[in-house]
Motif scaffolding. Structure first.
Motif, short mmCIF file in Angstrom:
data_model
loop_
_atom_site.label_atom_id
_atom_site.label_comp_id
_atom_site.label_asym_id
_atom_site.label_seq_id
_atom_site.Cartn_x
_atom_site.Cartn_y
_atom_site.Cartn_z
N THR A 33 0.84 -1.20 0.00
CA THR A 33 0.00 0.00 0.00
C THR A 33 0.87 1.24 0.00
O THR A 33 1.79 1.36 0.83
CB THR A 33 -0.92 0.02 1.24
OG1 THR A 33 -1.77 -1.13 1.21
CG2 THR A 33 -1.76 1.28 1.28
N ASN A 34 0.61 2.16 -0.92
CA ASN A 34 1.27 3.45 -0.91
C ASN A 34 0.53 4.40 0.03
O ASN A 34 1.13 5.01 0.92
CB ASN A 34 1.34 4.04 -2.31
CG ASN A 34 2.17 5.31 -2.37
OD1 ASN A 34 3.32 5.31 -1.90
ND2 ASN A 34 1.62 6.37 -2.91
N ARG A 35 -0.78 4.53 -0.16
CA ARG A 35 -1.65 5.23 0.76
C ARG A 35 -2.88 4.37 1.00
O ARG A 35 -3.41 3.78 0.06
CB ARG A 35 -2.10 6.59 0.20
CG ARG A 35 -1.09 7.71 0.30
CD ARG A 35 -1.72 9.04 -0.11
NE ARG A 35 -0.77 10.13 0.00
CZ ARG A 35 0.11 10.44 -0.96
NH1 ARG A 35 0.11 9.76 -2.09
NH2 ARG A 35 0.96 11.43 -0.78
N ASN A 92 -5.77 2.36 -8.98
CA ASN A 92 -4.94 1.46 -8.18
C ASN A 92 -5.69 1.06 -6.92
O ASN A 92 -5.14 1.07 -5.81
CB ASN A 92 -3.59 2.12 -7.85
CG ASN A 92 -2.67 2.16 -9.05
OD1 ASN A 92 -2.33 1.12 -9.62
ND2 ASN A 92 -2.30 3.37 -9.47
N ALA A 191 -0.77 8.03 -11.18
CA ALA A 191 0.23 7.03 -10.81
C ALA A 191 0.51 6.04 -11.92
O ALA A 191 1.56 5.38 -11.91
CB ALA A 191 -0.20 6.28 -9.56
N GLN A 194 0.24 0.58 -10.98
CA GLN A 194 1.22 0.21 -9.98
C GLN A 194 0.81 -1.12 -9.33
O GLN A 194 -0.24 -1.69 -9.65
CB GLN A 194 1.33 1.31 -8.92
CG GLN A 194 1.68 2.67 -9.46
CD GLN A 194 3.11 2.78 -9.96
OE1 GLN A 194 3.97 1.98 -9.61
NE2 GLN A 194 3.38 3.79 -10.80
N LEU A 196 0.95 -1.12 -5.84
CA LEU A 196 0.64 -0.64 -4.49
C LEU A 196 -0.72 0.05 -4.52
O LEU A 196 -0.98 0.87 -5.40
CB LEU A 196 1.71 0.35 -4.01
CG LEU A 196 3.14 -0.15 -3.91
CD1 LEU A 196 4.07 0.99 -3.49
CD2 LEU A 196 3.24 -1.30 -2.90
N ASP A 198 -3.44 2.72 -3.86
CA ASP A 198 -3.29 4.17 -3.72
C ASP A 198 -4.52 4.84 -4.28
O ASP A 198 -5.10 4.39 -5.26
CB ASP A 198 -2.04 4.65 -4.48
CG ASP A 198 -1.75 6.11 -4.25
OD1 ASP A 198 -1.28 6.45 -3.15
OD2 ASP A 198 -2.01 6.92 -5.16
N THR A 235 3.86 7.83 -12.26
CA THR A 235 4.63 7.65 -11.04
C THR A 235 3.86 8.18 -9.84
O THR A 235 2.97 9.03 -9.97
CB THR A 235 5.98 8.37 -11.10
OG1 THR A 235 5.77 9.80 -11.01
CG2 THR A 235 6.75 8.05 -12.38
N PHE A 236 4.25 7.73 -8.64
CA PHE A 236 3.69 8.30 -7.43
C PHE A 236 4.18 9.73 -7.23
O PHE A 236 3.55 10.51 -6.51
CB PHE A 236 4.03 7.43 -6.22
CG PHE A 236 3.25 6.13 -6.17
CD1 PHE A 236 1.87 6.14 -6.23
CD2 PHE A 236 3.91 4.92 -6.07
CE1 PHE A 236 1.14 4.96 -6.20
CE2 PHE A 236 3.20 3.73 -6.02
CZ PHE A 236 1.81 3.74 -6.09
N ASP A 240 1.84 12.92 -6.14
CA ASP A 240 2.14 13.91 -5.11
C ASP A 240 2.16 15.33 -5.67
O ASP A 240 1.67 16.27 -5.04
CB ASP A 240 3.49 13.59 -4.46
CG ASP A 240 3.45 12.32 -3.62
OD1 ASP A 240 2.35 11.90 -3.23
OD2 ASP A 240 4.52 11.73 -3.38
#
Length: 444
Positions: A33-35, A92, A191, A194, A196, A198, A235-236, A240
């Motif tokens: 998990t990213n978030r 994601n 993103a 991915q 992860l 998110d 990309t993450f 952001d």
């Protein structure tokens, strides 16, 4: 007098769970998990009447899942027109049982874990609403802004580009935000694909708002993003960049109140039937079946379209002619919050392309008076304009190599036909949809 209560719950699946968002021939399985992913709930009470907004970090809800959730929530004493369910449309997030079709989109055949998670999610959203309804509500005022962002572009090459960032703020007596509903018209795909979990760019935007005001719940509601993408993806870091920018825009602007909305709140809920381009004769359906049969074994065709074609041959074989799908139901919900300058929140199902929002806003006094939302309640597919149905596009959903049968988005959304383009003789999806939206907007 308005009061507000809020709640949220983590809905992030475990490692190894399949991820939704992009058609693939080998399932994307989560490695972490990213978030975290959340379901979030705000209840705005106009007197004793609750108006419930639930946002969920999933790609979208299809009809059966949405109707299960709606039935459960109305069973809690929430009027059906006063409950809206929206998907943030992150790419994601978790696969659900019916949206997108797990076999067609992701080549998933063992659905035991997916069905278990989907059942759990329905129950969890219901519990979230029940808990938020049972929580103490706080007196509040409501105010509204329309802010501006510029990281969206029209991925179909049309002239429309979404810039609106509508914000509805519920403030406690001291002026501090307790709940913030905000949105933007760009696909949450910053993103890219991915492994992860998110929530994409809405995630850091929400984090920025909630970090600014302790006890505030922020919810993101996606606008008419069917033909809109962020200007950079993959990309993450992109997540952001865009999310932090969006969050700062909201935080800086809403520190002081915007246009006050004093009420009352009124609401309505209905559905419009959008026409598919079908000819229900034995000969034509046989020809369509033959095209799908050919596509299903054509190695040059992308995997999800081959799997869709296989399913469509099975569907045609198993379905009486008169029972084949001819129209697609689409929920449309309207909330109006009164004041010297009232605000209409128009919640549309589907992946609505931006041109519809442009028309409705222009006809009704602009963005200050109309907040046009999509991805609401259920998502049966993209809702394309005639302009997008003139040529083969992903959103248009057909393939000229196979005389007009469903492809691209209408394949990944498991329809056997594409939407009907309007003509001098026949109203198509654009005319039917706009007529219905205008009717909804003109009804007091």
């Amino acid at each position: 007098m308005f009061t507000v209560s809020t709640g949220k719950i983590d809905i992030t699946p475990s490692v190894g769970y399949p991820m939704a968002g992009y058609g693939v021939d080998s399932p994307r399985l989560a490695t972490g998990t990213n978030r975290p992913l959340y379901a979030r709930c705000t209840i705005l009470y106009d007197g004793t009447v609750p108006h419930v907004v639930v946002t969920v970090d999933v790609l979208g809800f299809r009809r059966d899942t949405h109707q299960q959730i709606r039935a459960a929530v109305t069973g809690l004493g929430i009027p059906p027109e006063d409950f809206v369910l929206t998907a943030t449309h992150t790419h994601n997030g978790p696969v659900l049982s019916e949206g997108l079709d797990p076999f067609i989109a992701y080549d998933l055949e063992n659905l035991a874990s997916v069905d278990t998670y989907t059942t759990w999610l329905v129950a969890t959203i219901t519990t979230l609403v029940a808990q938020t309804k049972a929580a103490p509500s706080v007196p509040c005022t409501l105010d509204y802004f329309v802010l501006d962002e510029n990281f969206s572009f029209n991925r179909e090459g049309l002239a429309y580009v979404e810039r609106d960032v509508p914000c509805l703020v519920a403030r406690a007596g001291d002026g501090t935000p307790r709940a913030v509903l905000f949105g933007y018209g760009a696909h949450p795909v910053a993103a890219g694909g991915q492994t992860l979990f998110d929530g994409d760019y809405p995630g850091p935007a929400i984090d920025a708002i909630e970090a600014e005001w302790a006890g505030c719940l922020a919810q993101f509601m996606t606008g008419p993003a069917g033909d809109q993408n962020p200007t950079s993806t993959g990309t993450f870091g992109d997540v952001d960049t865009f999310g932090n920018d969006l969050g700062a825009t909201v935080v800086n602007a809403i520190a002081d109140p915007g246009r006050e909305l004093t009420g009352p709140m009124t609401s309505s809920y209905g559905e419009v039937s959008l026409p598919l381009d079908v000819t229900l004769t034995v000969a034509n359906v046989a020809a369509v079946r033959a095209e799908y049969a050919a596509r299903s074994t054509n190695a040059a065709v992308i995997g999800y379209e081959r799997r869709h074609a296989l399913r469509m041959t099975q569907l045609i074989d198993a379905t009486p002619l008169a029972n084949l799908e001819q129209t697609v139901p689409l929920p449309v919900q309207r909330w109006t919050i009164g004041g010297d300058e009232p605000l209409v929140l128009l919640f549309c199902g589907g992946e609505v392309v931006s041109g519809f929002a442009v028309d409705i806003r222009q006809e009704n006094g602009g963005s200050d008076g109309v907040w046009f939302l999509a991805y609401s309640n259920e998502i049966p597919g993209y809702i394309p304009s005639d302009q997008l149905l003139q040529t083969a596009t992903y959103a248009g959903g057909y393939d000229p190599d196979y005389p007009g049968i469903a492809a691209e988005s209408m394949a990944v959304y498991d329809h056997w036909a594409h939407f009907l383009r309007g003509s001098a003789a026949t109203d198509g999806v654009e005319q039917v949809f706009l007529t219905y939206l205008r009717q909804v907007m003109s009804t007091p």
